[in-house]
Motif scaffolding. Structure first.
Motif, PDB file in Angstrom:
ATOM      1  N   ASN A 189      12.600   5.773 -13.105  1.00  0.00           N
ATOM      2  CA  ASN A 189      11.509   4.949 -13.624  1.00  0.00           C
ATOM      3  C   ASN A 189      11.840   3.460 -13.566  1.00  0.00           C
ATOM      4  O   ASN A 189      10.957   2.631 -13.347  1.00  0.00           O
ATOM      5  N   ASN A 190      13.112   3.123 -13.757  1.00  0.00           N
ATOM      6  CA  ASN A 190      13.515   1.720 -13.621  1.00  0.00           C
ATOM      7  C   ASN A 190      13.248   1.220 -12.202  1.00  0.00           C
ATOM      8  O   ASN A 190      12.768   0.099 -11.998  1.00  0.00           O
ATOM      9  N   ALA A 191      13.565   2.069 -11.221  1.00  0.00           N
ATOM     10  CA  ALA A 191      13.316   1.708  -9.822  1.00  0.00           C
ATOM     11  C   ALA A 191      11.818   1.593  -9.550  1.00  0.00           C
ATOM     12  O   ALA A 191      11.361   0.650  -8.881  1.00  0.00           O
ATOM     13  N   LEU A 192      11.032   2.548 -10.080  1.00  0.00           N
ATOM     14  CA  LEU A 192       9.587   2.517  -9.879  1.00  0.00           C
ATOM     15  C   LEU A 192       8.972   1.273 -10.505  1.00  0.00           C
ATOM     16  O   LEU A 192       8.100   0.631  -9.904  1.00  0.00           O
ATOM     17  N   LEU A 242       0.810  -1.222   0.000  1.00  0.00           N
ATOM     18  CA  LEU A 242       0.000   0.000   0.000  1.00  0.00           C
ATOM     19  C   LEU A 242       0.844   1.274   0.000  1.00  0.00           C
ATOM     20  O   LEU A 242       0.455   2.273  -0.612  1.00  0.00           O
ATOM     21  N   SER A 243       1.982   1.240   0.687  1.00  0.00           N
ATOM     22  CA  SER A 243       2.776   2.461   0.856  1.00  0.00           C
ATOM     23  C   SER A 243       3.874   2.635  -0.183  1.00  0.00           C
ATOM     24  O   SER A 243       4.337   3.760  -0.410  1.00  0.00           O
ATOM     25  N   PHE A 244       4.306   1.540  -0.813  1.00  0.00           N
ATOM     26  CA  PHE A 244       5.427   1.647  -1.749  1.00  0.00           C
ATOM     27  C   PHE A 244       5.122   1.052  -3.130  1.00  0.00           C
ATOM     28  O   PHE A 244       5.266   1.729  -4.144  1.00  0.00           O
ATOM     29  N   ALA A 245       4.718  -0.224  -3.165  1.00  0.00           N
ATOM     30  CA  ALA A 245       4.554  -0.902  -4.455  1.00  0.00           C
ATOM     31  C   ALA A 245       3.441  -0.269  -5.293  1.00  0.00           C
ATOM     32  O   ALA A 245       3.640   0.054  -6.472  1.00  0.00           O
ATOM     33  N   GLN A 246       2.258  -0.088  -4.700  1.00  0.00           N
ATOM     34  CA  GLN A 246       1.153   0.502  -5.448  1.00  0.00           C
ATOM     35  C   GLN A 246       1.443   1.933  -5.904  1.00  0.00           C
ATOM     36  O   GLN A 246       1.220   2.260  -7.084  1.00  0.00           O
ATOM     37  N   ALA A 268       4.301   3.293  -6.505  1.00  0.00           N
ATOM     38  CA  ALA A 268       5.316   3.218  -7.562  1.00  0.00           C
ATOM     39  C   ALA A 268       4.686   2.775  -8.878  1.00  0.00           C
ATOM     40  O   ALA A 268       4.995   3.321  -9.952  1.00  0.00           O
ATOM     41  N   LEU A 269       3.791   1.791  -8.810  1.00  0.00           N
ATOM     42  CA  LEU A 269       3.101   1.312 -10.007  1.00  0.00           C
ATOM     43  C   LEU A 269       2.269   2.428 -10.635  1.00  0.00           C
ATOM     44  O   LEU A 269       2.258   2.603 -11.865  1.00  0.00           O
ATOM     45  N   ILE A 270       1.579   3.194  -9.799  1.00  0.00           N
ATOM     46  CA  ILE A 270       0.732   4.286 -10.288  1.00  0.00           C
ATOM     47  C   ILE A 270       1.558   5.319 -11.038  1.00  0.00           C
ATOM     48  O   ILE A 270       1.235   5.715 -12.159  1.00  0.00           O
ATOM     49  N   ILE A 271       2.650   5.766 -10.424  1.00  0.00           N
ATOM     50  CA  ILE A 271       3.485   6.801 -11.053  1.00  0.00           C
ATOM     51  C   ILE A 271       4.093   6.286 -12.353  1.00  0.00           C
ATOM     52  O   ILE A 271       4.147   7.007 -13.356  1.00  0.00           O
ATOM     53  N   ALA A 272       4.530   5.028 -12.348  1.00  0.00           N
ATOM     54  CA  ALA A 272       5.112   4.458 -13.563  1.00  0.00           C
ATOM     55  C   ALA A 272       4.082   4.371 -14.686  1.00  0.00           C
ATOM     56  O   ALA A 272       4.369   4.736 -15.835  1.00  0.00           O
ATOM     57  N   ARG A 273       2.875   3.919 -14.374  1.00  0.00           N
ATOM     58  CA  ARG A 273       1.838   3.757 -15.400  1.00  0.00           C
ATOM     59  C   ARG A 273       1.350   5.109 -15.937  1.00  0.00           C
ATOM     60  O   ARG A 273       0.984   5.222 -17.110  1.00  0.00           O
TER      61      ARG A 273
END
Length: 297
Positions: free
Chosen positions: A182-185, A39-43, A45-50
């Motif tokens: 972006n690679n990290a995200l 909830l705090s990191f993976a999601q 990061a996915l949102i910003i990348a997409r």
């Protein structure tokens, strides 16, 4: 259907989580830590990348439709739930109403929509989750504890909502983050689906046959997983809305009860046992209903 193998993959991930929890390879603290990580990191990061993917500017209109209609759907389903369970004790009525109001789109919706329509469709689910976060800490909080519980601070500090706002800025301006960022995200965001399904599977350990005797919870599951989604699909198609708007709202509505309900039940000192039991049961039942719902899109 081509999506069946992807859905089966999600099922296997859930079963791995269930196995790990059953064998006590991880306790409640470890499961909660994984949930926080998602909830705090993976999601986020996915949102910003997409949101940085190259897209047609007309997509913005579709996203606005999803954002607005999501709130309308949750308002209507929450209101219907309050009417259906009006005679239940207050704590029980609050839990069942909030269960019906929203869905676990953030955990299950992302992977299911990605499996069904491809990575580019996740942005639609992002908008649904944004609406859900808003409705959870406004109408949902009101159902739990009245007007005083509607705390705007919980909205502005929500990691996913912050990510959505930042992502929309990137989307509208055309700015792009450096490649290494972006690679990290993408690396972090790529863990969203396996970790989310792992956590959901681990949460199923609390299920028992006794849970099938609660008729109100079973009714809530039926409405959440089958009846409301089909109503959404039928009504939205009558209005001739864009195809992906209709399909994404339909599938997001067809997800099981949101894990947010359990968290809010603890915050507002409600019936946490009922919340956890309802979430686990709806998640287990969704293993059968989600493939069924996919037949209609």
């Amino acid at each position: 259907m081509s999506v069946v193998p992807q859905v089966l993959t999600l099922f296997v991930l859930m079963m791995i989580g269930l196995f790990a929890a059953k064998k006590r390879m991880m306790d409640d603290r470890a499961i909660s830590a994984l949930s926080t990580l998602v909830l705090s990191f993976a999601q986020p990061a996915l949102i910003i990348a997409r949101m940085q993917d190259e897209k047609d500017p007309s997509l913005l209109i579709d996203l606005v439709w999803v954002l607005v209609l999501s709130c309308v759907i949750m308002l209507i389903t929450g209101t219907i739930a309050r009417k259906i369970f009006a005679k239940q004790p207050e704590k029980r009525k609050s839990i069942l109403s909030v269960c019906l109001m929203g869905s676990n789109c953030g955990f299950m919706g992302y992977p299911v929509i990605e499996a069904a329509f491809g990575p580019g469709a996740v942005i639609y689910a992002v908008m649904f989750v944004t609406s859900f976060n808003f409705m959870s800490w406004t109408l949902g909080a009101y159902y739990f504890a009245g007007r005083k519980a509607m705390d705007p601070k919980r909205l502005v500090t929500n990691p996913s909502l912050i990510a959505v706002v930042f992502g929309i800025i990137l989307f509208l301006t055309g700015w792009r983050l450096p490649g290494f960022v972006n690679n990290a995200l993408n690396s972090i965001g790529g863990t969203t689906t396996p970790l989310a399904m792992f956590v959901i599977g681990a949460r199923l350990t609390g299920l028992s046959r006794e849970h099938l005797k609660d008729r109100q919870v079973l009714l809530t599951c039926l409405l959440r997983l089958v009846v409301f989604p089909l109503c959404v699909l039928l009504i939205l198609r009558l209005f001739g809305l864009p195809d992906m708007v209709v399909k994404s709202l339909y599938l997001c509505t067809a997800m099981p009860f949101a894990t947010m309900v359990a968290m809010q039940s603890e915050v507002f000192h409600s019936d946490t046992a009922l919340a956890s039991r309802a979430i686990a049961l709806s998640t287990a039942l969704s293993l059968g209903t989600i493939p069924l719902m996919l037949l209609f899109v």
